[in-house]
Design an enzyme around this catalytic site. Structure first.
Site, PDB file in Angstrom:
ATOM      1  N   LYS A 171       0.818  -1.218   0.000  1.00 40.25           N
ATOM      2  CA  LYS A 171       0.000   0.000   0.000  1.00 40.25           C
ATOM      3  C   LYS A 171       0.851   1.267   0.000  1.00 40.25           C
ATOM      4  O   LYS A 171       0.361   2.351  -0.321  1.00 40.25           O
ATOM      5  CB  LYS A 171      -0.899   0.026   1.241  1.00 40.25           C
ATOM      6  CG  LYS A 171      -1.945  -1.073   1.311  1.00 40.25           C
ATOM      7  CD  LYS A 171      -2.721  -0.966   2.617  1.00 40.25           C
ATOM      8  CE  LYS A 171      -3.760  -2.064   2.751  1.00 40.25           C
ATOM      9  NZ  LYS A 171      -4.481  -1.961   4.057  1.00 40.25           N
ATOM     10  N   THR A 180      15.701   2.966  13.873  1.00 42.35           N
ATOM     11  CA  THR A 180      15.776   2.070  15.029  1.00 42.35           C
ATOM     12  C   THR A 180      17.226   1.702  15.292  1.00 42.35           C
ATOM     13  O   THR A 180      17.968   1.387  14.361  1.00 42.35           O
ATOM     14  CB  THR A 180      14.965   0.787  14.769  1.00 42.35           C
ATOM     15  OG1 THR A 180      13.640   1.145  14.398  1.00 42.35           O
ATOM     16  CG2 THR A 180      14.930  -0.095  16.006  1.00 42.35           C
ATOM     17  N   THR A 181      17.639   1.744  16.545  1.00 38.06           N
ATOM     18  CA  THR A 181      18.995   1.346  16.911  1.00 38.06           C
ATOM     19  C   THR A 181      18.947   0.025  17.666  1.00 38.06           C
ATOM     20  O   THR A 181      17.890  -0.450  18.060  1.00 38.06           O
ATOM     21  CB  THR A 181      19.687   2.429  17.752  1.00 38.06           C
ATOM     22  OG1 THR A 181      18.894   2.696  18.924  1.00 38.06           O
ATOM     23  CG2 THR A 181      19.819   3.729  16.961  1.00 38.06           C
ATOM     24  N   ALA A 241      20.073   5.594   9.855  1.00 42.18           N
ATOM     25  CA  ALA A 241      20.811   6.621  10.595  1.00 42.18           C
ATOM     26  C   ALA A 241      20.574   6.402  12.078  1.00 42.18           C
ATOM     27  O   ALA A 241      19.453   6.104  12.500  1.00 42.18           O
ATOM     28  CB  ALA A 241      20.366   8.024  10.192  1.00 42.18           C
ATOM     29  N   HIS A 244      19.054   9.744  27.875  1.00 41.31           N
ATOM     30  CA  HIS A 244      17.800   9.563  27.154  1.00 41.31           C
ATOM     31  C   HIS A 244      16.669   9.272  28.127  1.00 41.31           C
ATOM     32  O   HIS A 244      16.894   8.976  29.299  1.00 41.31           O
ATOM     33  CB  HIS A 244      17.910   8.422  26.136  1.00 41.31           C
ATOM     34  CG  HIS A 244      18.541   8.824  24.848  1.00 41.31           C
ATOM     35  ND1 HIS A 244      19.901   8.782  24.644  1.00 41.31           N
ATOM     36  CD2 HIS A 244      18.002   9.295  23.694  1.00 41.31           C
ATOM     37  CE1 HIS A 244      20.174   9.199  23.413  1.00 41.31           C
ATOM     38  NE2 HIS A 244      19.040   9.513  22.828  1.00 41.31           N
ATOM     39  N   LYS A 255      13.760   4.325  26.365  1.00 38.49           N
ATOM     40  CA  LYS A 255      14.740   3.888  25.369  1.00 38.49           C
ATOM     41  C   LYS A 255      15.308   2.539  25.778  1.00 38.49           C
ATOM     42  O   LYS A 255      15.831   2.381  26.888  1.00 38.49           O
ATOM     43  CB  LYS A 255      15.852   4.921  25.202  1.00 38.49           C
ATOM     44  CG  LYS A 255      16.831   4.564  24.085  1.00 38.49           C
ATOM     45  CD  LYS A 255      17.711   5.735  23.706  1.00 38.49           C
ATOM     46  CE  LYS A 255      18.655   5.358  22.578  1.00 38.49           C
ATOM     47  NZ  LYS A 255      17.954   4.927  21.351  1.00 38.49           N
TER      48      LYS A 255
END
Length: 232
Positions: free
Chosen positions: A39, A70-71, A94, A129, A133
């Protein structure tokens, strides 16, 4: 663009708002693996480490360009690159899509080149963070660390242990409602040099991801934010 949001948490919802403001539509928004990727014109993955690689391969196998922020899944990054090349797809990963952070990466690389021969200074990284996380250290901190390590012949990697020999120390803190703060410190007996990036909200990350998606559509290959932002 018709965008698939693979991962619909706080970041996904912020991306949705910015994408709609920029004239795009969201055709998929999911935290699950059951979706019809056909889609979409392009996918933006801000899921979780255990889902990211599957999301990316599903997109590439179905000829859908994919952006991933996403890390914590990078042990499979080379496989994603190989699949993208095999399928003649389009892919950007990234650790951080923020324009400011990508400029910060370049400052970090330049400073490391200037500092590596000055043995009086010890270098370290601190990242902070929000408590949601899941991975530590952050992907951004790892990117900063790699930029430093490549300039230092005496560093063989990074470590969350503060006094590990031959390793760049990273301190990872988790505090409620902190979008992301990264500090690189060079400390000697006589002075300290800090460079620091502080994110005030998720909007900078989300805007960068949408801009990257706009840039990637219609291209073939594996790219980075340096390509998107024309940073040489």
């Amino acid at each position: 663009m018709k965008i698939a949001l693979l991962g619909y948490g706080k970041m996904g919802k912020t991306i949705e708002q910015i994408a709609i403001q920029r004239g795009h539509s969201i055709v998929i928004k999911t935290n699950n693996e059951d979706y019809d990727i056909s889609k979409a014109d392009i996918a933006i993955d801000f899921s979780i480490p255990t889902a990211a690689f599957n999301n990316i391969t599903h997109c590439l196998n179905n000829n859908i360009p994919v952006i991933s922020g996403t890390t914590g899944w990078l042990e499979n990054y080379d496989k994603a690159v190989a699949l993208c090349e095999e399928k003649k797809g389009a892919f950007i990963y990234a650790s951080n899509f923020s324009l400011g952070v990508n400029i910060f990466f370049e400052l970090n690389n330049t400073l490391a080149k200037m500092m590596h021969s000055l043995k009086e200074y010890n270098v370290s990284i601190e990242e902070i963070h929000h408590t949601q996380k899941l991975d530590a250290p952050s992907g951004t901190a790892i990117t900063l660390a790699n930029g430093i390590i490549k300039e230092y012949s005496n560093l063989n990697g990074w470590s969350l242990e503060p006094n590990k020999e031959d390793a760049l120390p990273i301190t990872a803190k988790r505090i409620d409602a902190v979008p992301g703060t990264h500090t690189v410190t060079y400390q000697s007996k006589v002075d300290t040099i800090d460079i620091k990036h502080t994110a005030h909200s998720r909007e900078g990350f989300a805007l960068g991801a949408v801009v990257a998606a706009e840039w990637l559509l219609g291209k073939t290959g594996v790219f980075s934010m340096k390509d998107v932002l024309n940073i040489n």
